[in-house]
Design an enzyme around this catalytic site. Structure first.
Site, short mmCIF file in Angstrom:
data_model
loop_
_atom_site.label_atom_id
_atom_site.label_comp_id
_atom_site.label_asym_id
_atom_site.label_seq_id
_atom_site.Cartn_x
_atom_site.Cartn_y
_atom_site.Cartn_z
N TRP A 101 0.84 -1.09 -0.12
CA TRP A 101 -0.04 -0.03 -0.26
C TRP A 101 0.91 1.45 -0.09
O TRP A 101 0.59 2.30 -0.63
CB TRP A 101 -0.89 0.03 1.15
CG TRP A 101 -2.21 -0.97 0.75
CD1 TRP A 101 -2.35 -2.19 1.90
CD2 TRP A 101 -2.93 -1.06 -0.10
NE1 TRP A 101 -3.50 -2.80 1.31
CE2 TRP A 101 -3.76 -2.05 0.06
CE3 TRP A 101 -3.20 -0.28 -1.43
CZ2 TRP A 101 -4.85 -2.65 -0.89
CZ3 TRP A 101 -4.03 -0.76 -2.28
CH2 TRP A 101 -4.88 -1.97 -2.02
N ASP A 171 -1.22 6.89 6.57
CA ASP A 171 -2.12 5.87 6.42
C ASP A 171 -2.51 5.04 7.45
O ASP A 171 -1.50 4.15 7.54
CB ASP A 171 -1.82 5.18 5.19
CG ASP A 171 -2.93 4.31 4.58
OD1 ASP A 171 -3.90 4.32 5.41
OD2 ASP A 171 -2.75 3.72 3.54
N LYS A 195 -11.97 -1.45 7.03
CA LYS A 195 -11.33 -2.34 7.75
C LYS A 195 -11.74 -2.50 9.30
O LYS A 195 -11.90 -3.29 9.72
CB LYS A 195 -9.86 -2.12 7.64
CG LYS A 195 -9.40 -2.24 6.01
CD LYS A 195 -8.07 -2.20 5.79
CE LYS A 195 -7.82 -1.86 4.43
NZ LYS A 195 -7.90 -2.98 3.76
#
Length: 358
Positions: A101, A171, A195
């Site tokens: 990511w 993040d 999530k």
């Protein structure tokens, strides 16, 4: 009926009481005669939901008063472009790559200016966070970007570097609200909701006020953090139902005792699974011990020809979505806040059974 435990990395399991509450309020929210999905985002009903949702998030994370909380669309990937639009403005930024990511974040940000990769663990297979002493930081960078928990690779930060006056942009999509954090150490915290917070489509951004005046003049209003903050995240119609579900999750978390209490449960769940993996050569986890994620635990079978049999047997036991990400293969158990410890116990029991049988 077999109890189902959903180990998906996202969209992920939600607390059962949250789903039951949403079910009860689906057709008529608090006597309004409307579903939340039908409400005007500017009506008194929804604005009260938004205000409470923000207040509860601020309480959970102890967000300082000089930070704005934004409820935006597009998920965390959209922020890969929105961050440089709001902060770069002709300068350069430092990025650290610790998994798939953060690597994607670099690729998306490259179109907006000078992006320097100041540390990376890609050559080592994304098995750790590079030692902070090796980071080649630029004291004049517009910001330093990190991904504090890599969902695919299962790598989690165990601290923060000293970035001086450079704001840290993090993040936190896959572990936000799983442990206490000091928000004041960051310039920006952001994360997709699907999530550990709620349904896909919502992205939460927590941004320090002094960073709101740095946006490029080419930044569209809908992506401009300052404009959104001045309009309570409603320059356009926000993801209203996602915000409502997030608010129910925040209420549930507060009822559990907040993030300090849920952290203790998360430690117990992660230790249970890692301890078993480490006790045998049948299963493998290659992540450095101090960087092992509590939320996303990838593992491999020593004999990968057994992968399909493992997954088929797991599904028969009600243990769903354990297949690892296509980029890395193997297995992955995502054990977010809403995963009860009974789910991890059931998984370990099945893993023991499978090992004995093979």
């Amino acid at each position: 009926m077999t109890t189902i435990y959903n180990f998906s990395a996202g969209p992920a399991v939600l607390p059962k009481p949250v789903l039951e509450r949403a079910q009860a309020e689906m057709l008529d929210w608090h006597g309004s005669g409307m579903s939340v999905m039908e409400m005007s985002h500017r009506g008194k009903e929804f604005t009260s939901i938004l205000a409470k949702t923000e207040a509860d998030l601020r309480k959970l994370l102890d967000v300082p008063n000089n930070y704005k909380v934004l409820f935006l669309q597009g998920g965390a990937i959209a922020e890969n472009a929105i961050i440089p639009m709001n902060l770069l403005n002709g300068g350069a930024a430092d990025y650290v790559v610790t998994g798939s990511w953060s690597k994607r974040s670099v690729e998306d940000a490259n179109a907006y200016g000078k992006i320097n990769v100041v540390a990376s663990s890609e050559a080592d297979g994304f098995t750790h966070v590079p030692a902070f002493s090796t980071w080649k930081l630029n004291k004049d960078a517009a910001y330093l970007h990190i991904c504090t928990n890599e969902t695919i690779n299962g790598v989690e930060f165990d601290g923060l570097p000293d970035a001086g006056d450079v704001p840290i942009v993090a993040d936190m999509s896959s572990h936000i609200l799983s442990r206490p954090i000091d928000v004041s150490k960051y310039g920006v915290i952001y994360g997709g909701a699907q999530k550990n917070i709620g349904p896909a489509g919502l992205c939460i951004v927590i941004v320090r006020e002094d960073l709101l005046d740095r946006a490029s003049p080419l930044t569209p209003a809908v992506f401009n953090w300052k404009t959104q903050s001045e309009n309570q995240s409603m320059i356009n119609t926000p993801p209203t139902y996602g915000i409502y579900i997030a608010g129910l999750v925040f209420e549930w978390l507060l009822e559990q005792g907040g993030v300090s209490a849920i952290e203790q449960v998360n430690i117990q769940k992660a230790n249970l699974l890692y301890d078993y993996i480490d006790s045998t050569d049948f299963y493998i986890n290659n992540i450095a011990l101090h960087n092992r994620s509590r939320m996303n635990i990838p593992f491999f079978l020593a004999d990968e020809s057994l992968n399909d049999a493992f997954l088929k047997g797991a599904e028969a036991k009600g243990l769903l979505q354990l297949k690892g990400h296509r980029m890395v293969g193997g297995m992955r158990a995502s054990i977010y806040n809403a995963m009860p410890i009974e789910g991890v116990q059931a998984l370990v029991s099945y893993m023991q059974e499978f090992e004995k049988a093979h």
